[in-house]
Design an enzyme around this catalytic site. Structure first.
Site, PDB file in Angstrom:
ATOM      1  N   LYS A  89      -5.486  -7.843 -37.112  1.00 47.81           N
ATOM      2  CA  LYS A  89      -6.229  -7.403 -38.288  1.00 47.81           C
ATOM      3  C   LYS A  89      -5.323  -7.354 -39.527  1.00 47.81           C
ATOM      4  O   LYS A  89      -4.114  -7.481 -39.421  1.00 47.81           O
ATOM      5  CB  LYS A  89      -6.868  -6.027 -38.027  1.00 47.81           C
ATOM      6  CG  LYS A  89      -7.928  -6.060 -36.923  1.00 47.81           C
ATOM      7  CD  LYS A  89      -9.087  -6.974 -37.262  1.00 47.81           C
ATOM      8  CE  LYS A  89     -10.221  -6.937 -36.264  1.00 47.81           C
ATOM      9  NZ  LYS A  89      -9.916  -7.513 -34.948  1.00 47.81           N
TER      10      LYS A  89
HETATM   11  C1  LIG Z   1     -16.232  -7.183 -35.301  1.00 49.42           C
HETATM   12  C2  LIG Z   1     -15.286  -6.411 -34.450  1.00 49.42           C
HETATM   13  N1  LIG Z   1     -15.696  -5.267 -33.916  1.00 49.42           N
HETATM   14  C3  LIG Z   1     -14.886  -4.530 -33.158  1.00 49.42           C
HETATM   15  C4  LIG Z   1     -13.598  -4.938 -32.886  1.00 49.42           C
HETATM   16  C5  LIG Z   1     -12.843  -4.122 -31.908  1.00 49.42           C
HETATM   17  O1  LIG Z   1     -11.625  -3.717 -32.301  1.00 49.42           O
HETATM   18  P1  LIG Z   1     -10.453  -3.472 -31.231  1.00 49.42           P
HETATM   19  O2  LIG Z   1      -9.941  -4.810 -30.824  1.00 49.42           O
HETATM   20  O3  LIG Z   1      -9.473  -2.682 -32.031  1.00 49.42           O
HETATM   21  O4  LIG Z   1     -11.020  -2.697 -30.102  1.00 49.42           O
HETATM   22  C6  LIG Z   1     -13.109  -6.129 -33.453  1.00 49.42           C
HETATM   23  C7  LIG Z   1     -11.742  -6.634 -33.286  1.00 49.42           C
HETATM   24  O5  LIG Z   1     -11.064  -6.738 -32.412  1.00 49.42           O
HETATM   25  C8  LIG Z   1     -13.984  -6.893 -34.239  1.00 49.42           C
HETATM   26  O6  LIG Z   1     -13.588  -8.056 -34.767  1.00 49.42           O
END
Ligand SMILES: Cc1ncc(COP(=O)(O)O)c(C=O)c1O
Length: 403
Positions: free
Chosen positions: A230
């Site tokens: 990110k």
């Molecule tokens: C649209 C979206 N929602 C949720 C997430 C979930 O985040 P994480 O990977 O930190 O659990 C991500 C990214 O990974 C994402 O791109």
């Protein structure tokens, strides 16, 4: 003389794979090895803060960096309360729980999203209900949402239900795809009209704005991600944003095992989650947030460079930020014209062979076995986007050719 003989590698009128690969080269130069899709940049106080953390022995789930990270997030987003958690998926899960999503409910979400949005709905024992996406925002299409609600929703004394399934529609969960904000006002107005909670999946969009306001800052509940890919990373991490003080307090409680504050006693008043972000990760996050403005500026420069080179390439267009918004351009994307969608995989292979870590968008949620039976509206735009979208290398560290 045929067109192919004049233009060399032209494989079909209006589409030239080499021209597309060359456009990427003109934007960012020839890579030395593979130019990844999104790599983190550690150019600030990361090592100093991590060292401070280790020396203090506060490496785990409490510590000053957790508080500092939360206050910095509140400042950056304008949200009243930010609660740091272990990842974006956990943030979404907690958001849905806090929005009142219960087993047997439905949550309206885009089919074009990363699996985490949909999984978090399922973790609540709820069923995702898919609506179409917009070609302009790449996120939930407000018009399609309105059409779908008119077709299936009905207000009752116990909430809005789906007339076809009998299930309550507990939340609407748009996602700001690759940092491009959805049309929030229109979606919020529908959520309001139908008396359905709005939960924003802002995992990809830290730093994006909608009509001058930070994405995630207006919602009752929004989720951020700080995964390694990110714009700002804590290694793994996420946050819940809310403007409701009571929800903020509940968010902290639910994600910290629901323990009642006491000097030594372990009393928990509900089944909570151990979703706390460790101090070590928060330390990394503080150093990263200090650099957010610089990351945003670099990414805008890169997006402009892509937009410029693709303006001259037939058969493809660059996905620019929707009107009235600023995108953080987390991931840059191009869309092939529908007529050339069948060339996408060849192009992906050519881009990767040339050292550009390009990739297609996620497989749509309703095509995955777990969600194939979920209710859905017409998804023709999401399906079209899926066929022809390609993400291009987007790290904040990438220098454009003209820099
Ligand atoms: C649209 C979206 N929602 C949720 C997430 C979930 O985040 P994480 O990977 O930190 O659990 C991500 C990214 O990974 C994402 O791109």
């Amino acid at each position: 003389m045929s067109e192919a003989m004049v233009d060399g590698p032209v494989t079909r009128s209006g589409f030239d794979q080499e021209k597309i690969v060359d456009a990427v080269r003109r934007a960012v130069g020839t890579p030395n090895g593979i130019l990844g899709l999104h790599e983190p940049v550690f150019a600030g106080n990361e090592i100093a803060y991590l060292e401070e953390c280790i020396k203090s022995t506060y490496v785990s789930s409490v510590g000053p960096f957790v508080d500092r990270f939360e206050r910095m997030l509140e400042e950056v987003t304008g949200a009243k309360r930010a609660v740091a958690v272990v990842n974006g998926t956990a943030a979404l899960h907690a958001c849905f729980r806090l929005a009142g999503v219960e087993p047997g409910d439905e949550v309206i979400s885009p089919a074009l999203t990363f699996i985490a949005t949909t999984n978090a709905i399922a973790y609540c024992g709820a069923t995702p209900h898919f609506v179409d996406s917009s070609l302009e925002t790449l996120g939930m299409d407000a018009r399609a949402l309105g059409v779908r609600l008119d077709a299936i929703a009905q207000k009752t004394a116990t909430g809005t239900i789906n007339r076809e399934t009998g299930r309550r529609i507990a939340a609407i969960a748009p996602m700001h795809t690759f940092g491009h904000p959805v049309d929030l006002d229109a979606i919020a107005a529908l959520a309001n009209d139908w008396n359905i909670a709005l939960v924003e999946d802002a995992a990809e969009s830290l730093g994006s704005t909608y009509k001058g306001r930070a994405v995630g800052s207006q919602a009752r509940l929004a989720a951020l991600s700080f995964n390694g890919n990110k714009i700002v990373t804590t290694g793994g991490g996420g946050a819940i944003l809310t403007n409701d003080e009571e929800l903020g307090r509940r968010a902290k409680h639910l994600t910290t095992t629901a323990k009642l504050p006491h000097k030594w006693a372990f009393v928990h008043d509900e089944i909570g989650f151990n979703y706390r972000l460790p101090n070590l990760n928060a330390a990394l996050g503080c150093a990263q947030l200090e650099q957010l403005d610089g990351f945003l500026a670099s990414k805008r420069k890169l997006a402009s460079a892509y937009e410029r080179v693709f303006a001259e390439v037939p058969g493809v267009r660059f996905s620019r930020e929707p009107a009235g918004t600023t995108s953080n351009y987390w991931l840059n994307a191009i869309l092939l014209d529908e007529a050339y969608a069948d060339r996408r995989d060849d192009l992906l292979a050519a881009l990767n062979d040339a050292g550009f870590g390009a990739r297609p968008v996620w497989t749509l949620m309703h095509k995955l076995p777990m969600f194939a039976q979920s209710p859905r509206g017409d998804l023709s735009t999401a399906e079209s986007i899926e066929r022809r979208l390609i993400n291009l290398p987007s790290s904040a560290s990438i220098r454009t050719r003209d820099e």
